[in-house]
Design a protein around this motif. Sequence first.
Motif, PDB file in Angstrom:
ATOM      1  N   ARG A  94      -0.791 -12.990 -85.027  1.00  0.00           N
ATOM      2  CA  ARG A  94      -1.165 -13.288 -83.646  1.00  0.00           C
ATOM      3  C   ARG A  94      -0.872 -14.752 -83.302  1.00  0.00           C
ATOM      4  N   GLY A  95      -0.405 -15.509 -84.294  1.00  0.00           N
ATOM      5  CA  GLY A  95      -0.036 -16.890 -84.053  1.00  0.00           C
ATOM      6  C   GLY A  95      -1.176 -17.883 -84.188  1.00  0.00           C
ATOM      7  N   PHE A  96      -2.233 -17.489 -84.878  1.00  0.00           N
ATOM      8  CA  PHE A  96      -3.373 -18.393 -85.066  1.00  0.00           C
ATOM      9  C   PHE A  96      -3.515 -18.790 -86.528  1.00  0.00           C
ATOM     10  N   ASN A  97      -4.269 -19.848 -86.760  1.00  0.00           N
ATOM     11  CA  ASN A  97      -4.400 -20.356 -88.124  1.00  0.00           C
ATOM     12  C   ASN A  97      -5.832 -20.465 -88.613  1.00  0.00           C
ATOM     13  N   LYS A  98      -6.744 -19.894 -87.843  1.00  0.00           N
ATOM     14  CA  LYS A  98      -8.141 -19.983 -88.236  1.00  0.00           C
ATOM     15  C   LYS A  98      -8.878 -18.712 -87.820  1.00  0.00           C
ATOM     16  N   ILE A  99      -9.647 -18.182 -88.749  1.00  0.00           N
ATOM     17  CA  ILE A  99     -10.423 -16.977 -88.462  1.00  0.00           C
ATOM     18  C   ILE A  99     -11.866 -17.388 -88.166  1.00  0.00           C
ATOM     19  N   ALA A 100     -12.385 -16.944 -87.023  1.00  0.00           N
ATOM     20  CA  ALA A 100     -13.749 -17.313 -86.628  1.00  0.00           C
ATOM     21  C   ALA A 100     -14.769 -16.304 -87.150  1.00  0.00           C
ATOM     22  N   SER A 101     -14.439 -15.025 -87.043  1.00  0.00           N
ATOM     23  CA  SER A 101     -15.357 -14.024 -87.573  1.00  0.00           C
ATOM     24  C   SER A 101     -14.634 -12.705 -87.823  1.00  0.00           C
ATOM     25  N   ILE A 102     -15.194 -11.967 -88.748  1.00  0.00           N
ATOM     26  CA  ILE A 102     -14.654 -10.657 -89.094  1.00  0.00           C
ATOM     27  C   ILE A 102     -15.810  -9.659 -89.013  1.00  0.00           C
ATOM     28  N   SER A 103     -15.586  -8.569 -88.299  1.00  0.00           N
ATOM     29  CA  SER A 103     -16.598  -7.516 -88.242  1.00  0.00           C
ATOM     30  C   SER A 103     -16.069  -6.295 -88.977  1.00  0.00           C
ATOM     31  N   VAL A 104     -16.892  -5.772 -89.847  1.00  0.00           N
ATOM     32  CA  VAL A 104     -16.476  -4.588 -90.588  1.00  0.00           C
ATOM     33  C   VAL A 104     -17.499  -3.471 -90.427  1.00  0.00           C
ATOM     34  N   ARG A 105     -17.014  -2.258 -90.596  1.00  0.00           N
ATOM     35  CA  ARG A 105     -17.866  -1.078 -90.540  1.00  0.00           C
ATOM     36  C   ARG A 105     -17.890  -0.499 -91.947  1.00  0.00           C
ATOM     37  N   VAL A 106     -19.096  -0.392 -92.479  1.00  0.00           N
ATOM     38  CA  VAL A 106     -19.239   0.073 -93.857  1.00  0.00           C
ATOM     39  C   VAL A 106     -20.104   1.327 -93.912  1.00  0.00           C
ATOM     40  N   GLY A 107     -19.532   2.402 -94.382  1.00  0.00           N
ATOM     41  CA  GLY A 107     -20.281   3.643 -94.514  1.00  0.00           C
ATOM     42  C   GLY A 107     -21.304   3.549 -95.628  1.00  0.00           C
ATOM     43  N   LYS A 108     -22.460   4.172 -95.394  1.00  0.00           N
ATOM     44  CA  LYS A 108     -23.524   4.125 -96.412  1.00  0.00           C
ATOM     45  C   LYS A 108     -23.119   4.820 -97.703  1.00  0.00           C
ATOM     46  N   ALA A 109     -22.147   5.726 -97.603  1.00  0.00           N
ATOM     47  CA  ALA A 109     -21.709   6.453 -98.792  1.00  0.00           C
ATOM     48  C   ALA A 109     -20.479   5.814 -99.426  1.00  0.00           C
ATOM     49  N   SER A 110     -20.092   4.638 -98.930  1.00  0.00           N
ATOM     50  CA  SER A 110     -18.888   3.997 -99.468  1.00  0.00           C
ATOM     51  C   SER A 110     -19.148   3.355-100.826  1.00  0.00           C
ATOM     52  N   GLY A 111     -20.423   3.238-101.183  1.00  0.00           N
ATOM     53  CA  GLY A 111     -20.760   2.632-102.467  1.00  0.00           C
ATOM     54  C   GLY A 111     -20.767   1.116-102.423  1.00  0.00           C
ATOM     55  N   VAL A 112     -20.619   0.558-101.217  1.00  0.00           N
ATOM     56  CA  VAL A 112     -20.572  -0.897-101.073  1.00  0.00           C
ATOM     57  C   VAL A 112     -21.922  -1.407-100.583  1.00  0.00           C
ATOM     58  N   MET A 113     -22.462  -2.399-101.281  1.00  0.00           N
ATOM     59  CA  MET A 113     -23.712  -3.013-100.871  1.00  0.00           C
ATOM     60  C   MET A 113     -23.406  -4.154 -99.900  1.00  0.00           C
ATOM     61  N   PRO A 114     -23.955  -4.090 -98.674  1.00  0.00           N
ATOM     62  CA  PRO A 114     -23.691  -5.158 -97.701  1.00  0.00           C
ATOM     63  C   PRO A 114     -24.025  -6.553 -98.231  1.00  0.00           C
ATOM     64  N   GLU A 115     -25.116  -6.688 -98.958  1.00  0.00           N
ATOM     65  CA  GLU A 115     -25.507  -8.008 -99.492  1.00  0.00           C
ATOM     66  C   GLU A 115     -24.445  -8.526-100.460  1.00  0.00           C
ATOM     67  N   ALA A 116     -23.951  -7.638-101.312  1.00  0.00           N
ATOM     68  CA  ALA A 116     -22.933  -8.026-102.287  1.00  0.00           C
ATOM     69  C   ALA A 116     -21.623  -8.381-101.595  1.00  0.00           C
ATOM     70  N   LEU A 117     -21.344  -7.676-100.499  1.00  0.00           N
ATOM     71  CA  LEU A 117     -20.136  -7.943 -99.732  1.00  0.00           C
ATOM     72  C   LEU A 117     -20.212  -9.337 -99.106  1.00  0.00           C
ATOM     73  N   LEU A 118     -21.366  -9.666 -98.525  1.00  0.00           N
ATOM     74  CA  LEU A 118     -21.570 -10.981 -97.924  1.00  0.00           C
ATOM     75  C   LEU A 118     -21.463 -12.084 -98.960  1.00  0.00           C
ATOM     76  N   PHE A 119     -22.057 -11.839-100.104  1.00  0.00           N
ATOM     77  CA  PHE A 119     -22.038 -12.813-101.191  1.00  0.00           C
ATOM     78  C   PHE A 119     -20.603 -13.078-101.649  1.00  0.00           C
ATOM     79  N   ALA A 120     -19.855 -12.008-101.856  1.00  0.00           N
ATOM     80  CA  ALA A 120     -18.462 -12.135-102.296  1.00  0.00           C
ATOM     81  C   ALA A 120     -17.620 -12.818-101.219  1.00  0.00           C
ATOM     82  N   PHE A 121     -17.892 -12.483 -99.959  1.00  0.00           N
ATOM     83  CA  PHE A 121     -17.140 -13.081 -98.854  1.00  0.00           C
ATOM     84  C   PHE A 121     -17.354 -14.589 -98.814  1.00  0.00           C
ATOM     85  N   ASP A 122     -18.603 -15.006 -98.911  1.00  0.00           N
ATOM     86  CA  ASP A 122     -18.911 -16.438 -98.873  1.00  0.00           C
ATOM     87  C   ASP A 122     -18.273 -17.184-100.052  1.00  0.00           C
ATOM     88  N   ALA A 123     -18.205 -16.506-101.183  1.00  0.00           N
ATOM     89  CA  ALA A 123     -17.637 -17.140-102.361  1.00  0.00           C
ATOM     90  C   ALA A 123     -16.112 -17.224-102.296  1.00  0.00           C
TER      91      ALA A 123
END
Length: 114
Positions: free
Chosen positions: A21-50
């Motif tokens: 899109r011609g930009f160089n900085k990401i301000a925010s990302i929104s994701v949709r996570v199914g409860k049956a996807s096996g992904v823990m939102p807290e763990a996802l946030l932790f990994a994202f921040d790291a």
Amino acid sequence: MHEASIVGSLLDIAVKECRERGFNKIASISVRVGKASGVMPEALLFAFDAMKAETIAAGASLAIEEVPVSGYCDACRADFTVEEEFILSCPYCGGSSFRAQSGRELDIIELEVD
Ligand SMILES: [Zn+2]
């Protein structure tokens, strides 16, 4: 770690999209996570921040929308959602002939760039 590889691919997609899109900085990302996807939102946030530090998403926030598990019953033709991560039986008739409709998704639904 499961979430780390997920965040790795989320970041890859977001960075590519942002650059396209011609930009160089990401301000925010929104994701949709199914409860049956096996992904823990807290763990996802932790990994994202790291993992975001070395990328153009270093200042970005991650918003997670949890999608409940839902199904359609072949016996009584009801659409239903459940609180659990798995559908064991139809909550209306107790039948076991159902199809899962949602709950396994893991998609980027919104990307804000600067
Ligand atoms: Zn039913």
